[in-house]
Scaffold this motif. Structure first.
Motif, mmCIF file in Angstrom:
data_model
loop_
_atom_site.group_PDB
_atom_site.id
_atom_site.type_symbol
_atom_site.label_atom_id
_atom_site.label_comp_id
_atom_site.label_asym_id
_atom_site.label_seq_id
_atom_site.Cartn_x
_atom_site.Cartn_y
_atom_site.Cartn_z
ATOM 1 N N ALA A 270 9.229 2.533 -3.119
ATOM 2 C CA ALA A 270 9.339 2.497 -5.020
ATOM 3 C C ALA A 270 9.391 4.135 -4.836
ATOM 4 C CB ALA A 270 7.744 2.276 -5.500
ATOM 5 N N LEU A 271 9.182 4.673 -3.996
ATOM 6 C CA LEU A 271 9.305 6.537 -4.843
ATOM 7 C C LEU A 271 10.884 6.593 -4.260
ATOM 8 C CD1 LEU A 271 7.960 9.378 -5.939
ATOM 9 C CD2 LEU A 271 7.332 9.566 -3.562
ATOM 10 N N GLY A 272 11.064 6.483 -3.184
ATOM 11 C CA GLY A 272 12.249 6.554 -2.589
ATOM 12 C C GLY A 272 13.613 5.389 -3.399
ATOM 13 N N GLY A 273 13.014 4.665 -4.010
ATOM 14 C CA GLY A 273 13.973 4.098 -4.847
ATOM 15 C C GLY A 273 14.136 4.664 -6.020
ATOM 16 N N LEU A 274 13.265 5.125 -7.048
ATOM 17 C CA LEU A 274 13.472 5.796 -7.457
ATOM 18 C C LEU A 274 14.463 6.510 -7.879
ATOM 19 C CD1 LEU A 274 9.348 5.407 -9.310
ATOM 20 C CD2 LEU A 274 11.334 4.698 -10.411
ATOM 21 N N LEU A 275 13.878 8.079 -6.795
ATOM 22 C CA LEU A 275 14.597 8.902 -6.852
ATOM 23 C C LEU A 275 16.078 8.789 -6.503
ATOM 24 C CD1 LEU A 275 12.130 10.858 -3.883
ATOM 25 C CD2 LEU A 275 12.950 11.569 -6.496
ATOM 26 N N ALA B 275 11.551 3.590 7.103
ATOM 27 C CA ALA B 275 10.914 4.098 7.450
ATOM 28 C C ALA B 275 9.953 5.096 6.698
ATOM 29 C CB ALA B 275 11.883 5.863 6.625
ATOM 30 N N ALA B 276 9.698 5.161 5.305
ATOM 31 C CA ALA B 276 8.465 4.260 5.268
ATOM 32 C C ALA B 276 7.113 3.098 6.056
ATOM 33 C CB ALA B 276 8.098 3.764 3.883
ATOM 34 N N ARG B 277 7.549 1.749 6.562
ATOM 35 C CA ARG B 277 6.539 1.467 6.891
ATOM 36 C C ARG B 277 6.829 2.440 8.435
ATOM 37 N NH1 ARG B 277 7.046 -5.020 7.977
ATOM 38 N NH2 ARG B 277 5.138 -4.985 8.694
ATOM 39 N N HIS B 278 7.153 2.097 9.524
ATOM 40 C CA HIS B 278 7.068 3.132 10.084
ATOM 41 C C HIS B 278 6.411 4.733 10.301
ATOM 42 C CE1 HIS B 278 9.778 -0.525 11.622
ATOM 43 N NE2 HIS B 278 9.033 -0.333 12.771
ATOM 44 N N LEU B 279 6.805 5.369 9.429
ATOM 45 C CA LEU B 279 5.986 6.323 9.353
ATOM 46 C C LEU B 279 4.655 6.470 9.648
ATOM 47 C CD1 LEU B 279 9.125 8.321 7.198
ATOM 48 C CD2 LEU B 279 8.015 9.069 9.111
ATOM 49 N N LEU B 280 4.859 5.284 8.540
ATOM 50 C CA LEU B 280 3.323 5.563 7.913
ATOM 51 C C LEU B 280 2.257 3.861 8.950
ATOM 52 C CD1 LEU B 280 3.553 4.578 4.071
ATOM 53 C CD2 LEU B 280 2.677 6.844 5.219
ATOM 54 N N ALA B 281 2.807 4.212 10.130
ATOM 55 C CA ALA B 281 2.158 2.834 11.819
ATOM 56 C C ALA B 281 0.982 3.793 11.636
ATOM 57 C CB ALA B 281 3.062 2.436 12.203
ATOM 58 N N VAL C 226 25.203 -0.524 -1.120
ATOM 59 C CA VAL C 226 24.085 1.159 -1.119
ATOM 60 C C VAL C 226 22.749 0.923 -1.175
ATOM 61 C CG1 VAL C 226 24.176 3.500 -1.385
ATOM 62 C CG2 VAL C 226 26.380 2.644 -0.580
ATOM 63 N N ALA C 227 23.048 0.264 -2.269
ATOM 64 C CA ALA C 227 21.238 0.227 -2.614
ATOM 65 C C ALA C 227 20.410 -0.727 -1.786
ATOM 66 C CB ALA C 227 21.930 -0.627 -4.100
ATOM 67 N N LEU C 228 21.327 -2.116 -0.745
ATOM 68 C CA LEU C 228 20.809 -3.073 -0.334
ATOM 69 C C LEU C 228 21.017 -2.293 1.166
ATOM 70 C CD1 LEU C 228 22.580 -6.052 -0.187
ATOM 71 C CD2 LEU C 228 19.972 -5.785 -1.245
ATOM 72 N N ALA C 229 21.517 -1.020 2.072
ATOM 73 C CA ALA C 229 21.739 -0.427 2.823
ATOM 74 C C ALA C 229 20.391 0.589 2.433
ATOM 75 C CB ALA C 229 22.391 -0.134 3.536
ATOM 76 N N VAL C 230 20.572 1.205 1.063
ATOM 77 C CA VAL C 230 19.093 2.037 1.385
ATOM 78 C C VAL C 230 17.682 1.854 1.537
ATOM 79 C CG1 VAL C 230 18.309 3.967 -0.346
ATOM 80 C CG2 VAL C 230 20.718 3.974 0.228
ATOM 81 N N GLY C 231 18.157 0.484 0.619
ATOM 82 C CA GLY C 231 16.573 0.313 0.247
ATOM 83 C C GLY C 231 15.567 -0.268 1.629
ATOM 84 N N PHE C 232 17.017 -0.992 2.757
ATOM 85 C CA PHE C 232 15.909 -1.342 3.762
ATOM 86 C C PHE C 232 15.358 -0.387 4.348
ATOM 87 C CE2 PHE C 232 18.435 -5.535 3.267
ATOM 88 C CZ PHE C 232 17.641 -6.177 3.261
ATOM 89 N N GLY C 233 16.689 0.419 4.730
ATOM 90 C CA GLY C 233 16.359 1.886 5.415
ATOM 91 C C GLY C 233 15.210 2.688 4.663
ATOM 92 N N VAL C 234 14.682 2.553 3.384
ATOM 93 C CA VAL C 234 14.185 3.706 3.227
ATOM 94 C C VAL C 234 12.342 2.774 3.452
ATOM 95 C CG1 VAL C 234 13.079 4.567 0.990
ATOM 96 C CG2 VAL C 234 14.843 5.007 1.467
ATOM 97 N N SER C 235 12.717 1.526 3.177
ATOM 98 C CA SER C 235 12.017 0.585 3.745
ATOM 99 C C SER C 235 11.723 0.624 4.882
ATOM 100 C CB SER C 235 11.841 -0.883 3.136
ATOM 101 O OG SER C 235 10.697 -1.976 3.439
ATOM 102 N N ARG D 48 0.984 -1.260 0.214
ATOM 103 C CA ARG D 48 -0.032 0.227 0.159
ATOM 104 C C ARG D 48 1.259 1.338 -0.205
ATOM 105 N NH1 ARG D 48 -5.111 -1.163 0.758
ATOM 106 N NH2 ARG D 48 -5.037 -3.643 1.401
ATOM 107 N N LEU D 49 0.478 2.472 0.684
ATOM 108 C CA LEU D 49 1.450 3.339 1.106
ATOM 109 C C LEU D 49 2.946 3.479 0.919
ATOM 110 C CD1 LEU D 49 0.701 6.475 0.312
ATOM 111 C CD2 LEU D 49 -0.164 6.742 2.787
ATOM 112 N N SER D 50 3.182 2.909 2.273
ATOM 113 C CA SER D 50 4.372 1.960 2.365
ATOM 114 C C SER D 50 5.496 1.637 1.340
ATOM 115 C CB SER D 50 4.083 0.721 3.552
ATOM 116 O OG SER D 50 5.177 0.039 3.271
ATOM 117 N N GLY D 51 4.552 0.577 0.484
ATOM 118 C CA GLY D 51 5.346 -0.192 -0.975
ATOM 119 C C GLY D 51 5.410 1.588 -2.092
#
Length: 180
Positions: free
Chosen positions: A30-35, A65-71, A54-63, A23-26
């Protein structure tokens, strides 16, 4: 359409489905990945291994953050958030597929003629990749400056040429046909 095209379409469909499920976390992931896609591409030209880390670390970090910000976000608009997640996953899937179809090595023969995709791929990949419509789009993106200067796009409209030029500027680092 080749088997390789089917595999690439499955990548897009999987990311679209995953984005819809998240949902919104996805969508935000994805927006973070595109940016961050272009900066990681730039980093990969210097060091593919570091870019992967870096891609793995940033991917986990963005995911995360998105999940916890939208909780704390209300669940009242679940359909809209599912659509947004699907759109984000679809766009990220398209970006990944375009990155894949523009990343085969360029082959040159003894006459200095360029072949893309290369003709010397391993036998299980050679035929599906050579007949792939998506790889031919990747060829147009990758070799856009060369094909355009040789009149390779005279039958296409200026809008399509601008799209190819923009995709080339985003996905291609330097002029890979000059190296090697």
């Amino acid at each position: 359409m080749s088997l390789f095209d089917v595999v690439l379409i499955i990548v897009v469909a999987s990311l679209t489905s995953l984005g819809t499920k998240r949902r919104l976390s996805g969508f935000l992931t994805a927006l973070g990945g595109l940016l961050l896609f272009r900066p990681i591409l730039l980093l990969s030209s210097a060091s593919p291994f570091i870019a992967l880390l870096v891609a793995l670390a940033v991917g986990f970090g963005v995911s995360w953050a998105a999940r916890h910000l939208l909780a704390r976000v209300t669940r009242s608009q679940e359909n809209l958030t599912a659509y947004l997640g699907g759109v984000g996953g679809f766009l990220l899937g398209i970006a990944l597929v375009l990155a894949m179809v523009t990343s085969f090595p360029i082959e040159r023969n003894f006459e200095n003629r360029i072949y893309y995709p290369p003709q010397n791929l391993p036998s299980p990949l050679a035929q599906p990749v050579a007949s792939s419509r998506l790889v031919s789009v990747g060829r147009d993106i990758l070799l856009f400056p060369l094909l355009d200067s040789q009149g390779g796009f005279t039958d296409r409209g200026s809008g399509e040429r601008k799209v190819l030029q923009g995709l080339h500027a985003f996905f291609i680092i330097g002029e890979p046909w000059e190296s090697g």
